[in-house]
Structure formats: structure tokens, C-alpha cells
Design a protein around this motif. Structure first.
Motif, PDB file in Angstrom:
ATOM      1  N   ASP A 136      -4.590  -0.973  11.078  1.00  0.00           N
ATOM      2  CA  ASP A 136      -4.435   0.464  11.260  1.00  0.00           C
ATOM      3  C   ASP A 136      -3.367   0.797  12.291  1.00  0.00           C
ATOM      4  O   ASP A 136      -2.850  -0.081  12.976  1.00  0.00           O
ATOM      5  CB  ASP A 136      -5.767   1.115  11.642  1.00  0.00           C
ATOM      6  CG  ASP A 136      -6.296   0.670  13.003  1.00  0.00           C
ATOM      7  OD1 ASP A 136      -5.545   0.105  13.810  1.00  0.00           O
ATOM      8  OD2 ASP A 136      -7.481   0.905  13.276  1.00  0.00           O
ATOM      9  N   ASP A 179       5.554   3.410   2.552  1.00  0.00           N
ATOM     10  CA  ASP A 179       4.783   2.272   2.066  1.00  0.00           C
ATOM     11  C   ASP A 179       4.572   1.274   3.196  1.00  0.00           C
ATOM     12  O   ASP A 179       5.463   1.103   4.042  1.00  0.00           O
ATOM     13  CB  ASP A 179       5.508   1.569   0.921  1.00  0.00           C
ATOM     14  CG  ASP A 179       5.652   2.421  -0.324  1.00  0.00           C
ATOM     15  OD1 ASP A 179       5.027   3.505  -0.395  1.00  0.00           O
ATOM     16  OD2 ASP A 179       6.388   2.002  -1.236  1.00  0.00           O
ATOM     17  N   LYS A 180       3.432   0.618   3.206  1.00  0.00           N
ATOM     18  CA  LYS A 180       3.145  -0.444   4.177  1.00  0.00           C
ATOM     19  C   LYS A 180       2.968  -1.732   3.398  1.00  0.00           C
ATOM     20  O   LYS A 180       2.227  -1.784   2.406  1.00  0.00           O
ATOM     21  CB  LYS A 180       1.896  -0.128   5.004  1.00  0.00           C
ATOM     22  CG  LYS A 180       2.014   1.163   5.800  1.00  0.00           C
ATOM     23  CD  LYS A 180       3.149   1.081   6.805  1.00  0.00           C
ATOM     24  CE  LYS A 180       3.303   2.386   7.566  1.00  0.00           C
ATOM     25  NZ  LYS A 180       4.492   2.413   8.372  1.00  0.00           N
ATOM     26  N   GLY A 223      -3.206  -3.057  -2.560  1.00  0.00           N
ATOM     27  CA  GLY A 223      -2.957  -2.454  -1.255  1.00  0.00           C
ATOM     28  C   GLY A 223      -3.381  -1.002  -1.281  1.00  0.00           C
ATOM     29  O   GLY A 223      -3.142  -0.297  -2.267  1.00  0.00           O
ATOM     30  N   GLN A 224      -4.034  -0.550  -0.218  1.00  0.00           N
ATOM     31  CA  GLN A 224      -4.516   0.827  -0.166  1.00  0.00           C
ATOM     32  C   GLN A 224      -4.355   1.377   1.249  1.00  0.00           C
ATOM     33  O   GLN A 224      -4.631   0.677   2.226  1.00  0.00           O
ATOM     34  CB  GLN A 224      -5.988   0.871  -0.559  1.00  0.00           C
ATOM     35  CG  GLN A 224      -6.571   2.250  -0.616  1.00  0.00           C
ATOM     36  CD  GLN A 224      -8.006   2.241  -1.127  1.00  0.00           C
ATOM     37  OE1 GLN A 224      -8.753   1.325  -0.871  1.00  0.00           O
ATOM     38  NE2 GLN A 224      -8.355   3.288  -1.849  1.00  0.00           N
ATOM     39  N   LEU A 225      -3.896   2.631   1.357  1.00  0.00           N
ATOM     40  CA  LEU A 225      -3.839   3.348   2.637  1.00  0.00           C
ATOM     41  C   LEU A 225      -4.776   4.542   2.589  1.00  0.00           C
ATOM     42  O   LEU A 225      -4.880   5.216   1.567  1.00  0.00           O
ATOM     43  CB  LEU A 225      -2.425   3.859   2.945  1.00  0.00           C
ATOM     44  CG  LEU A 225      -1.365   2.857   3.332  1.00  0.00           C
ATOM     45  CD1 LEU A 225      -0.059   3.580   3.637  1.00  0.00           C
ATOM     46  CD2 LEU A 225      -1.793   2.024   4.517  1.00  0.00           C
ATOM     47  N   GLY A 246      -5.114   0.638   6.549  1.00  0.00           N
ATOM     48  CA  GLY A 246      -4.662  -0.086   5.375  1.00  0.00           C
ATOM     49  C   GLY A 246      -5.629  -1.196   5.029  1.00  0.00           C
ATOM     50  O   GLY A 246      -6.151  -1.886   5.914  1.00  0.00           O
ATOM     51  N   GLU A 259      -0.377  -8.657   8.721  1.00  0.00           N
ATOM     52  CA  GLU A 259      -0.413  -7.198   8.627  1.00  0.00           C
ATOM     53  C   GLU A 259       1.010  -6.625   8.605  1.00  0.00           C
ATOM     54  O   GLU A 259       1.943  -7.252   9.091  1.00  0.00           O
ATOM     55  CB  GLU A 259      -1.210  -6.585   9.787  1.00  0.00           C
ATOM     56  CG  GLU A 259      -0.547  -6.675  11.139  1.00  0.00           C
ATOM     57  CD  GLU A 259      -0.742  -8.005  11.849  1.00  0.00           C
ATOM     58  OE1 GLU A 259      -0.284  -8.104  12.992  1.00  0.00           O
ATOM     59  OE2 GLU A 259      -1.341  -8.937  11.294  1.00  0.00           O
ATOM     60  N   ALA A 272       0.881  -1.169   0.000  1.00  0.00           N
ATOM     61  CA  ALA A 272       0.000   0.000   0.000  1.00  0.00           C
ATOM     62  C   ALA A 272       0.919   1.219   0.000  1.00  0.00           C
ATOM     63  O   ALA A 272       1.695   1.411   0.939  1.00  0.00           O
ATOM     64  CB  ALA A 272      -0.901  -0.005   1.223  1.00  0.00           C
TER      65      ALA A 272
END
Length: 98
Positions: A65, A76-77, A89-91, A28, A40, A14
């Protein structure tokens, strides 16, 4: 809000978002095109993980989160999948009250 499609692999990235206030919540979402196990990203707390039951169309979603102490880029995560698959992946940064 950020997002990134991964063609295939066990890493679900993400992309970074920018927070605007200390204490903003960063959420996320990590979606995978298969029924798999997801870990995670480091520093995030898992809130949900669900996979579709055995069916023709299989998918898994992970939600995690953390609270960002200072303003700025989150970096980036990266979540990990137990199996190589297509992913998204989305934040999302949620503004702190005040």
C-alpha cells in the motif's frame, strides 16, 4: 476498484484507480498461480506476502500500500514475480477520514 488478469509473465499489473481525497490509502493485491517470490511496485510498502506450502495447488499473494497525497489517477502499479506465471493485479482506493 480495478483488476487485471495476466496470462503469463513476470509482471503483475494492477490498473489505475482514481482517488477522491488527499490522503486516500491505495492498497494493491497481487495474486499469482504458483509459489514464487514477489517484489512490490515501486513506491508501495509491502504488508504481506504468502505462498501456499508445497502442494498440488500452488499460489502466492502479495499485499502492498501507499498513501496518495493528492486526488487523481494512481497510474498502473506493477509488481514483479520471480517466475513467469498467470497472475491477477488489483488496486483499491480507501477514502481518507474527514
Amino acid at each position: 476498484v480495478s483488476g487485471l488478469v495476466g496470462i503469463s509473465g513476470t509482471s503483475v499489473t494492477a490498473p489505475s484507480v482514481t482517488t477522491t481525497r488527499p490522503g486516500d490509502l491505495v492498497v494493491g493485491f497481487f495474486s499469482l498461480a504458483n509459489a514464487v517470490s514477489v517484489t512490490e511496485p515501486s513506491g508501495m510498502t509491502e504488508r504481506a506476502e504468502e505462498a501456499t506450502p508445497a502442494a498440488t495447488s500452488k499460489a502466492t499473494i502479495e499485499a502492498a500500500d501507499y498513501v496518495m497525497a493528492a486526488t487523481g489517477d494512481t497510474g498502473d502499479k506493477v509488481a514483479s514475480s520471480s517466475k513467469s506465471t498467470t497472475s491477477i493485479g488489483q488496486l483499491i482506493a480507501v477514502r481518507a477520514a474527514g
